[in-house]
Design an enzyme around this catalytic site. Structure first.
Site, PDB file in Angstrom:
ATOM      1  N   LYS A  79       0.852  -1.202   0.000  1.00  0.00           N
ATOM      2  CA  LYS A  79       0.000   0.000   0.000  1.00  0.00           C
ATOM      3  C   LYS A  79       0.880   1.243   0.000  1.00  0.00           C
ATOM      4  CE  LYS A  79      -3.935   1.900   2.654  1.00  0.00           C
ATOM      5  NZ  LYS A  79      -4.812   1.654   3.838  1.00  0.00           N
ATOM      6  N   SER A 111      -9.492   1.558   2.657  1.00  0.00           N
ATOM      7  CA  SER A 111      -8.580   2.334   1.873  1.00  0.00           C
ATOM      8  C   SER A 111      -7.497   1.506   1.175  1.00  0.00           C
ATOM      9  CB  SER A 111      -7.895   3.354   2.780  1.00  0.00           C
ATOM     10  OG  SER A 111      -7.180   2.690   3.808  1.00  0.00           O
ATOM     11  N   SER A 150     -10.254  -0.834   6.908  1.00  0.00           N
ATOM     12  CA  SER A 150      -9.601  -0.761   5.603  1.00  0.00           C
ATOM     13  C   SER A 150      -8.803  -1.978   5.160  1.00  0.00           C
ATOM     14  CB  SER A 150      -8.679   0.462   5.547  1.00  0.00           C
ATOM     15  OG  SER A 150      -9.417   1.644   5.519  1.00  0.00           O
TER      16      SER A 150
END
Lengths: 430, 430
Positions: B72, B141, B165
């Site tokens: 990420k 996210s 997330s």
């Protein structure tokens, strides 16, 4: 106190804010004074690694307008390099400010420069000089921050403590230092050494200045809370398992502080260290090592010989700590936190030595963190009270510790003690 | 499972490591396969923002050699930009790897690229597509990380969770997701949104793959711990105050999972949510807002309109939260953590919905974090178990939650449930 706050040997947050409020000077005057003092004196002291460009935008309305702050060079700043005291970070420029830096700026303070830190806030010494004890270490890792306040260059400074890196340099440089409750001040954008221990802290000329600064940065009520007197306070004289490390003059300083509090109406009680807290202190090394070896894994692997030898030794050792040993140490720490909370069922505050003695001679070591590190582990608020000295005049700081979350109480009692020490020495705050 | 792990629709950590161990292929083959898959498919999915240069140094001996990981884009990487999904960080290049990235590399894994994150890991959606539910959000996210594993591009991915997330995108993309106990995986070098909530997490094709990956990254025993069967397990069917948010098909999925566990010998008991946990969930918003407004203060102040509208709204609101309200919310969170621990005095694990339903249609929202955020706040380990679907074939993840620190137990029970689901659907792991 000298009549004008910009003529005093040290810059006091309270006196500066008052003079600006009374329109005896402007915020710009106060910031310019700090810059002049640095320009005149820092070649002697070596507190700063970098100074900010002068930006003329000084509001006089903001709560900290006119307050000059030196920031330990492990906090990100968007307008200055953040080099972490390490060749690995030479020229490193963060894009945004650390949370604490942004909070101070948003309150109107001026971040005047970045202060010397030992490499990655560890223990390999740098060459910052101690302004009040020439030839002696200023302590570390927040060496430049403590020296900058002690030299009268700035009204305040930011530091950090993983073992004793705020309280010890404050003690060695004869200024006030505040290690708040764990996470009272955010550590976002501050270089991590050990995530369960790293604590952001503050330096100022006096405890009252610290409280005012912390209040205006955080928006929490930390001043004016029954500052009154010591009458009725119950203070624990904490007898730690490691007290045999203490220099006899530090033992005497603790005794002197206790007598002053007692004369002012406090009750002093002896408190033997519970086993859970001795064991907590012993677990500090395992937790710090395990976490540092992970937090700094890439620096450790790729930095090699470019890292200082003491830092490398900590990381080498930390890399050998197994998860089981770490989990065991964390259990010890949890029990120590509980035991620390229990202490405050019988006393309002503890009186403890800030360091094992005065600043050691020379710059080969930043001194011994043994005395302060327990309270970093437990997360309790600690305030270093300056003013006592050895017979040769070297600073001896004593600390007030209170219950977790009662930072206002630590600041209030420490302020009271500081005033008692000053009155006893026949002089007000300088 | 297909014979050769590089021909299966998804890359499995376990199958790849086994094939390398058996010398049926090399680590280089496995990494090249991942690169080929990304090259062939990512224009459709949009999981990656950046790919690493191919570095030929593939050891076959290291514990994670041959394992391709997507990271990420809020984790620092020294060899790729880290843009946080934000125009404010365009072209930003950290000097060193985040701790988790360094740990994975040191175990021999290949960080193959950076995956799409919503801006600063908040909730303004990006345009990553859901590989298993075209036209539906992949969640956020950690959108790109979940999609990259679901699309079969990489064997594993790193994400983070402040609300839901990790667990929500895993649920929406039909893969396994692991939100470990708070701070089991270090967050150093990961962009902070809320320091008491941010938790690093992992994605993989199956729960067994997750456990193996987590074990080899952390050096903790997380596999092979009495994986055996469900016999004798006591599972709490957790009835939350917010269950009226649930889609009826999610309610049915929970019922189906419970029946499978029961048939395998587990005892299922209903567990009404204690008030302390409902109140804990309600405190999440205050804690997150207060901390995010400080952690991202400089970005908020200087970013203005360049920040996404949903993120800006969170920061605007957070800036108005007073310290008193925050302290109150933290007290709620502390009580919620205690209440969560008490739950596991009567059951081994909880069975809870990973999200309120299947992935919503369109890319205008990343979905609702309400279901997962309580366990982020309490810090308990959570594993998303994939395999159940709506009648239309959309993924419905269910989660296993266990006591704080018992991550091995969450992984073990989740693995068992995943196998029961697969057996029930008449197919082994794909």
């Amino acid at each position: 106190m000298t009549d004008h706050p910009l003529e005093a040997p040290r810059l006091h947050v309270g006196a500066i804010l008052k003079a600006i409020e009374d329109r005896r000077m402007t915020a710009v005057d106060a910031i310019e004074a700090a810059r002049r003092r640095i320009a005149a004196g820092d070649s002697e002291i070596g507190a700063f690694v970098c100074l900010a460009e002068d930006d003329a935008r000084q509001s006089t309305e903001a709560p900290l307008a006119g307050i000059s702050i030196g920031v330990k060079d492990i906090f990100d700043t968007h307008d200055m390099p953040t080099e972490m005291g390490s060749p690995l970070y030479e020229g490193h420029r963060p894009r945004f400010d650390a949370a604490l830096v942004a909070m101070a700026r948003s309150a109107g303070a001026t971040i005047i420069g970045k202060t010397v830190t030992t490499e990655l806030a560890s223990i390999d010494p740098k060459d910052t000089r101690n302004p009040v004890a020439p030839g002696h270490t200023p302590g570390g890792s927040s060496s430049g921050s403590a020296a900058a306040v002690a030299a009268g260059f700035v009204a305040a400074a930011f530091g950090s403590q993983t073992g004793g890196s705020v309280i010890r340099p404050a003690s060695f440089c004869g200024i006030a230092g505040f290690k708040p409750s764990f996470r009272l001040l955010p550590t976002v954008g501050m270089k991590t050494f050990s995530w369960s221990l790293d604590t952001a802290g503050l330096f100022a000329a006096s405890v009252a200045d610290l409280a005012l600064l912390a209040e205006r940065i955080t928006g929490r009520p930390l001043t004016s809370l029954s500052a009154a007197d010591a009458n009725g306070l119950k203070i624990g004289l904490y007898r730690a398992k490691v007290d045999d490390h203490l220099d006899h003059e530090m033992t005497e300083a603790i005794g002197a502080a206790a007598r002053l509090l007692e004369r002012a109406g406090a009750r002093i009680v002896d408190l033997a260290e519970p086993a859970a807290l001795s064991e907590g202190r012993d677990s500090h090394r395992t937790i710090q090592g395990f976490e540092a070896a992970r937090a700094l894994m890439h620096e450790h692997v790729s930095g090699g010989d470019r890292l200082g030898p003491k830092l490398r030794a900590i990381l080498d050792e930390g890399a050998t700590v197994e998860p089981d040993a770490y989990d065991g140490a964390r259990r010890c720490a949890r029990l120590a936190r509980k035991a620390a909370t229990s202490l405050f069922e019988t006393v309002d505050a503890l009186l403890v030595p800030s360091a094992s003695g005065p600043p050691p001679a020379g710059l080969a070591s930043t001194g011994d963190p043994t005395m302060a590190k327990l309270w970093t582990l437990t997360g309790n608020p600690v305030v270093n009270v300056p003013g006592l000295t050895t017979s040769a005049g070297l600073p001896l700081g004593v600390s007030i510790v209170t219950r977790f979350g009662r930072d206002w109480e630590a600041l209030t009692i420490a302020d009271r003690l500081e005033r008692l020490i000053q009155a006893d020495r026949g002089r007000p705050s300088e």
